[in-house]
Design a protein around this motif. Structure first.
Motif, PDB file in Angstrom:
ATOM      1  N   GLY A   8       0.811  -1.212   0.000  1.00 28.12           N
ATOM      2  CA  GLY A   8       0.000   0.000   0.000  1.00 28.12           C
ATOM      3  C   GLY A   8       0.843   1.260   0.000  1.00 28.12           C
ATOM      4  O   GLY A   8       0.534   2.227  -0.706  1.00 28.12           O
ATOM      5  N   ILE A   9       1.909   1.273   0.791  1.00 24.66           N
ATOM      6  CA  ILE A   9       2.790   2.442   0.827  1.00 24.66           C
ATOM      7  C   ILE A   9       3.440   2.655  -0.537  1.00 24.66           C
ATOM      8  O   ILE A   9       3.454   3.775  -1.073  1.00 24.66           O
ATOM      9  N   ARG A  10       3.971   1.579  -1.109  1.00 22.11           N
ATOM     10  CA  ARG A  10       4.625   1.698  -2.418  1.00 22.11           C
ATOM     11  C   ARG A  10       3.648   2.193  -3.482  1.00 22.11           C
ATOM     12  O   ARG A  10       3.945   3.127  -4.243  1.00 22.11           O
ATOM     13  N   ASN A  11       2.476   1.581  -3.526  1.00 19.21           N
ATOM     14  CA  ASN A  11       1.505   1.949  -4.557  1.00 19.21           C
ATOM     15  C   ASN A  11       0.931   3.344  -4.336  1.00 19.21           C
ATOM     16  O   ASN A  11       0.684   4.075  -5.302  1.00 19.21           O
ATOM     17  N   SER A  12       0.721   3.719  -3.084  1.00 21.17           N
ATOM     18  CA  SER A  12       0.199   5.058  -2.810  1.00 21.17           C
ATOM     19  C   SER A  12       1.185   6.129  -3.255  1.00 21.17           C
ATOM     20  O   SER A  12       0.790   7.167  -3.802  1.00 21.17           O
ATOM     21  N   VAL A  13       2.476   5.883  -3.021  1.00 21.51           N
ATOM     22  CA  VAL A  13       3.492   6.843  -3.467  1.00 21.51           C
ATOM     23  C   VAL A  13       3.490   6.945  -4.991  1.00 21.51           C
ATOM     24  O   VAL A  13       3.503   8.050  -5.560  1.00 21.51           O
ATOM     25  N   LEU A  14       3.450   5.798  -5.674  1.00 22.33           N
ATOM     26  CA  LEU A  14       3.448   5.807  -7.140  1.00 22.33           C
ATOM     27  C   LEU A  14       2.223   6.534  -7.686  1.00 22.33           C
ATOM     28  O   LEU A  14       2.334   7.399  -8.566  1.00 22.33           O
ATOM     29  N   VAL A  15       1.054   6.180  -7.168  1.00 30.87           N
ATOM     30  CA  VAL A  15      -0.180   6.793  -7.658  1.00 30.87           C
ATOM     31  C   VAL A  15      -0.183   8.290  -7.381  1.00 30.87           C
ATOM     32  O   VAL A  15      -0.518   9.100  -8.256  1.00 30.87           O
ATOM     33  N   ALA A  16       0.203   8.681  -6.166  1.00 25.95           N
ATOM     34  CA  ALA A  16       0.169  10.100  -5.800  1.00 25.95           C
ATOM     35  C   ALA A  16       1.135  10.918  -6.647  1.00 25.95           C
ATOM     36  O   ALA A  16       0.792  12.016  -7.110  1.00 25.95           O
ATOM     37  N   VAL A  17       2.340  10.404  -6.868  1.00 23.09           N
ATOM     38  CA  VAL A  17       3.335  11.148  -7.654  1.00 23.09           C
ATOM     39  C   VAL A  17       2.890  11.277  -9.108  1.00 23.09           C
ATOM     40  O   VAL A  17       2.946  12.362  -9.705  1.00 23.09           O
ATOM     41  N   ILE A  18       2.427  10.177  -9.701  1.00 26.32           N
ATOM     42  CA  ILE A  18       2.009  10.214 -11.110  1.00 26.32           C
ATOM     43  C   ILE A  18       0.780  11.094 -11.289  1.00 26.32           C
ATOM     44  O   ILE A  18       0.715  11.920 -12.212  1.00 26.32           O
ATOM     45  N   VAL A  19      -0.202  10.942 -10.407  1.00 25.72           N
ATOM     46  CA  VAL A  19      -1.419  11.754 -10.510  1.00 25.72           C
ATOM     47  C   VAL A  19      -1.091  13.234 -10.335  1.00 25.72           C
ATOM     48  O   VAL A  19      -1.617  14.091 -11.059  1.00 25.72           O
ATOM     49  N   THR A  20      -0.217  13.551  -9.391  1.00 20.65           N
ATOM     50  CA  THR A  20       0.158  14.950  -9.172  1.00 20.65           C
ATOM     51  C   THR A  20       0.843  15.530 -10.401  1.00 20.65           C
ATOM     52  O   THR A  20       0.536  16.654 -10.832  1.00 20.65           O
ATOM     53  N   ALA A  21       1.777  14.780 -10.986  1.00 20.95           N
ATOM     54  CA  ALA A  21       2.497  15.267 -12.168  1.00 20.95           C
ATOM     55  C   ALA A  21       1.555  15.465 -13.354  1.00 20.95           C
ATOM     56  O   ALA A  21       1.578  16.515 -14.017  1.00 20.95           O
TER      57      ALA A  21
END
Length: 283
Positions: free
Chosen positions: A83-96
């Motif tokens: 969950g931590i790994r995926n949340s970081v990936l999703v949050a960074v990509i969505v933000t960009a």
């Protein structure tokens, strides 16, 4: 102000502060307590022997206390790590992606005139007003047909449908309040792209940073879609993974530790960007 009015004002402030910080205090307290201490009645106001057992357990490690008691690793550890790994990936990509899409979009709506502008703005406002749960069933049906359930790309796409309208609506208002300096730049022969990237974006830096933070927080905390679309898969995010504690043997201290972990990025971001948040508020 009379003494009576001052008394009620102070009382209202005290109640508001307690209402706001009591859940946070209770969560922090639980994160450093054992299950035995949590089960005591009357409840303990603070952990008498605080330990980091819950934080070790949620990452899959056993923890041995000073008295020799061994606290076993959580059965939810794998989901929390994923969950931590995926949340970081999703949050960074969505933000960009949100920032790259919304900045030119907000500039066009705020500074230019074109046909159907009002109707398109109304459409953006309508999409902002829709609660995510209202589109959950259509998205789930579509994702089942496309094979996007249980995938990060599917979760990223559906999260963008939330962040882009909200951030666009916010930045449109911010861009409208900027000085009309691009008119002078256009007279000097500069292109629209040059004006946007070299003049407007630097002027709107604080607003864009705050918009990016909002996109990050929305994607980091997104629960409704994640719970339905990716729970139980390798694409699970942290909010959905934490809900797993509710469906096994109760471990309130581990749930509290996971919750504190999920709150860490928002607190860090708010601390370092508080200056820009204040600047946008003043603008």
């Amino acid at each position: 102000m009379s003494r009576r009015a001052a008394f009620w004002l102070v009382l209202a402030v005290v109640v508001a502060v307690i209402w706001t910080f009591l859940p946070m205090y209770w969560t922090v307290k639980y994160a450093f307590m054992t299950k035995t201490e949590i089960a005591r009645f009357p409840p303990m106001l603070y952990p008498h022997a605080p330990n980091l057992a819950s934080f070790f357990n949620i990452f899959g490690f056993d923890y041995t206390a000073d008295n020799g008691t061994v606290y076993k690793a959580s059965g939810q550890a794998r989901q929390i790590i994923l969950g931590i790994r995926n949340s970081v990936l999703v949050a960074v990509i969505v933000t960009a992606v949100t920032t790259l899409v919304v900045v030119p979009l907000a500039y066009v709506f705020a500074r230019l005139e074109f046909p159907f502008k009002g109707k398109l703005l109304a459409a953006i406002l309508l999409s902002v007003s829709l609660p995510p749960v209202s589109t959950l069933i259509p998205f789930y049906t579509l994702y089942v047909q496309l094979g996007l359930t249980g995938t990060l790309i599917g979760l990223i796409i559906v999260t963008l449908t939330i962040t882009i309208p909200i951030v666009a609506w916010m930045l449109i208002g911010f861009f409208r309040n900027l000085p009309p300096v691009e008119l002078l730049a256009r007279v000097d022969g500069f292109s629209r792209f040059y004006v946007l990237t070299r003049i407007i974006v630097p002027m709107a830096r604080s607003g864009i940073l705050v918009a990016a933070v909002i996109a990050f927080l929305f994607s980091w905390n997104e629960y409704v879609y994640a719970q339905i679309l990716v729970t139980g898969s390798n694409a699970v995010t942290l909010p959905a993974a934490m809900s797993g504690f509710l469906f096994q043997v109760p471990e309130p201290s581990q749930l509290a530790a996971s919750l504190l972990l999920s709150l860490l990025p928002p607190f860090v971001i708010a601390f370092f960007l508080q200056k820009h948040i204040a600047e946008m508020h003043l603008a």
